[in-house]
Design an enzyme around this catalytic site. Structure first.
Site, PDB file in Angstrom:
ATOM      1  N   ASN A   1       9.263  -9.365  12.837  1.00 29.07           N
ATOM      2  CA  ASN A   1       8.198  -8.881  12.439  1.00 29.07           C
ATOM      3  C   ASN A   1       7.007  -9.769  12.823  1.00 29.07           C
ATOM      4  OD1 ASN A   1       7.065  -7.210  10.326  1.00 29.07           O
ATOM      5  ND2 ASN A   1       6.431  -9.298   9.125  1.00 29.07           N
TER       6      ASN A   1
ATOM      7  N   GLU B   1       1.788  -2.240  14.707  1.00 30.88           N
ATOM      8  CA  GLU B   1       1.808  -3.742  14.475  1.00 30.88           C
ATOM      9  C   GLU B   1       1.540  -4.365  15.887  1.00 30.88           C
ATOM     10  OE1 GLU B   1       1.761  -6.192  12.555  1.00 30.88           O
ATOM     11  OE2 GLU B   1       2.315  -5.478  10.532  1.00 30.88           O
TER      12      GLU B   1
ATOM     13  N   ASN C   1       4.106 -12.867   7.357  1.00 30.48           N
ATOM     14  CA  ASN C   1       2.977 -12.222   7.929  1.00 30.48           C
ATOM     15  C   ASN C   1       1.767 -13.368   8.257  1.00 30.48           C
ATOM     16  OD1 ASN C   1       3.069  -9.459   8.698  1.00 30.48           O
ATOM     17  ND2 ASN C   1       3.698  -8.907   6.792  1.00 30.48           N
TER      18      ASN C   1
ATOM     19  N   ASP D   1      -1.267  -8.987   5.213  1.00 28.61           N
ATOM     20  CA  ASP D   1      -0.338  -8.420   6.207  1.00 28.61           C
ATOM     21  C   ASP D   1      -0.779  -9.410   7.517  1.00 28.61           C
ATOM     22  OD1 ASP D   1       1.202  -6.909   8.249  1.00 28.61           O
ATOM     23  OD2 ASP D   1       1.210  -5.478   6.802  1.00 28.61           O
TER      24      ASP D   1
END
Length: 309
Positions: free
Chosen positions: A118, A33, A163, A213
């Site tokens: 995230n 990521e 996201n 995403d």
């Protein structure tokens, strides 16, 4: 989160293209990521969140280094040529590139051990949008914040998996998704601060295979979004029309960023988290990191402003 809704706009979705792709790193990330690119040093950076690793790739030589981290981290921004700001599971942390020395700047949900960091991206003003989510993706446990002038401000609470944080080149629009909803939101921003001026509106609703995403915008303001579980990037116009689909060699595609001196290639991360042995065998490139020549151009990622400087 209060939103206004608009119907998704656009004709039938185009077929997925196969663009030239090469392997940047054969290392398999459990949860790759947060890729970013520094043009000054021609280096790309990304994370394996769950393995607590930071990857560094020199795009000139092809050398890839792996730096162990003492925490889970998911994204970074450059402060200057010497320092990065890492988004960890409990804080924004300053990292010295040469020495790896770490220094906490501000806590991010440090009092909540059930969440981690995230997605994130820097607005053209230098404001850093960062996000959190539940360790088990608990509904409503996540949020998006803005880090500006040394202050962390909640923007959108009550999300599950934030996201697709990215911005229009002029800084007038911000985008994000809550992956389980498969809705891409657009919100009008103050270009001088990167802060919202009104509630977000639904720009596009993803249907079919996979989930939305990480995302990045190109020089024309189109949104390139990784579709987790579908092995591709979907490309949306600023009006929400899907204009292209580009295949990626791994199914659990997680996040793209434009790289290279001309910002003319896409680095795309992937993951093998939650895949069983049969699924991994059926997806031989799982967890690897790719360079894709998709015939588009991006731009330099803005640097984050510490303390509003």
């Amino acid at each position: 989160m209060t939103t206004t809704s608009t119907p998704p706009v656009g004709p039938a979705s185009p077929a997925a293209e196969t663009a030239p792709a090469s392997l940047l790193s054969a290392a398999r990330c459990e949860l790759g990521e947060g890729p970013t690119y520094d043009a000054a040093s021609n280096t790309a950076w990304w994370f394996d969140i769950l393995q607590r690793q930071l990857f560094e790739a020199n795009l000139g030589t092809g050398e890839v280094k792996v730096h162990a981290l003492p925490f889970r981290a998911s994204a970074l921004a450059f402060v200057d040529d010497r320092r990065q700001l890492l988004l960890s599971d409990a804080a924004l942390v300053l990292r010295d590139i040469a020495t790896g020395q770490l220094q906490t700047v501000i806590a991010v949900e440090a009092d909540n051990p059930a969440t981690r960091s995230n997605d994130a991206r820097v607005h053209p003003s230098g404001t850093f949008w960062v996000s959190t989510m539940g360790l088990q993706a608990e509904p409503g446990a996540g949020a998006i914040y803005a880090f500006r002038k040394g202050i962390l401000t909640p923007l959108f609470p009550g999300l599950t998996i934030p996201n697709a944080i990215c911005f229009s080149p002029d800084g007038l629009q911000g985008y994000f998704t809550d992956t389980p909803s498969n809705r891409l939101y657009r919100v009008r921003l103050d270009p001088a601060t990167g802060l919202p001026l009104e509630p977000p509106a639904v720009l596009h609703v993803h249907t079919g295979e996979g989930g939305m995403d990480g995302a990045v915008t190109d020089s024309e303001g189109r949104i390139w979004c990784a579709i987790w579980g579908a092995g591709r990037l979907d490309v949306y116009s600023p009006e929400g029309r899907i204009v292209r689909r580009v295949a990626v060699p791994a199914r659990q595609t997680s996040c793209p960023v434009f790289v290279g001196p001309g910002f003319d290639r896409l680095l795309v991360t992937s993951a093998f988290v939650s895949m069983d042995e049969a699924e991994r065998a059926a997806d031989p490139q799982h967890g690897r990191t790719f360079l894709i020549d998709a015939g588009a151009h991006g731009r330099a990622e803005p640097r984050v402003a510490l303390g509003g400087a």
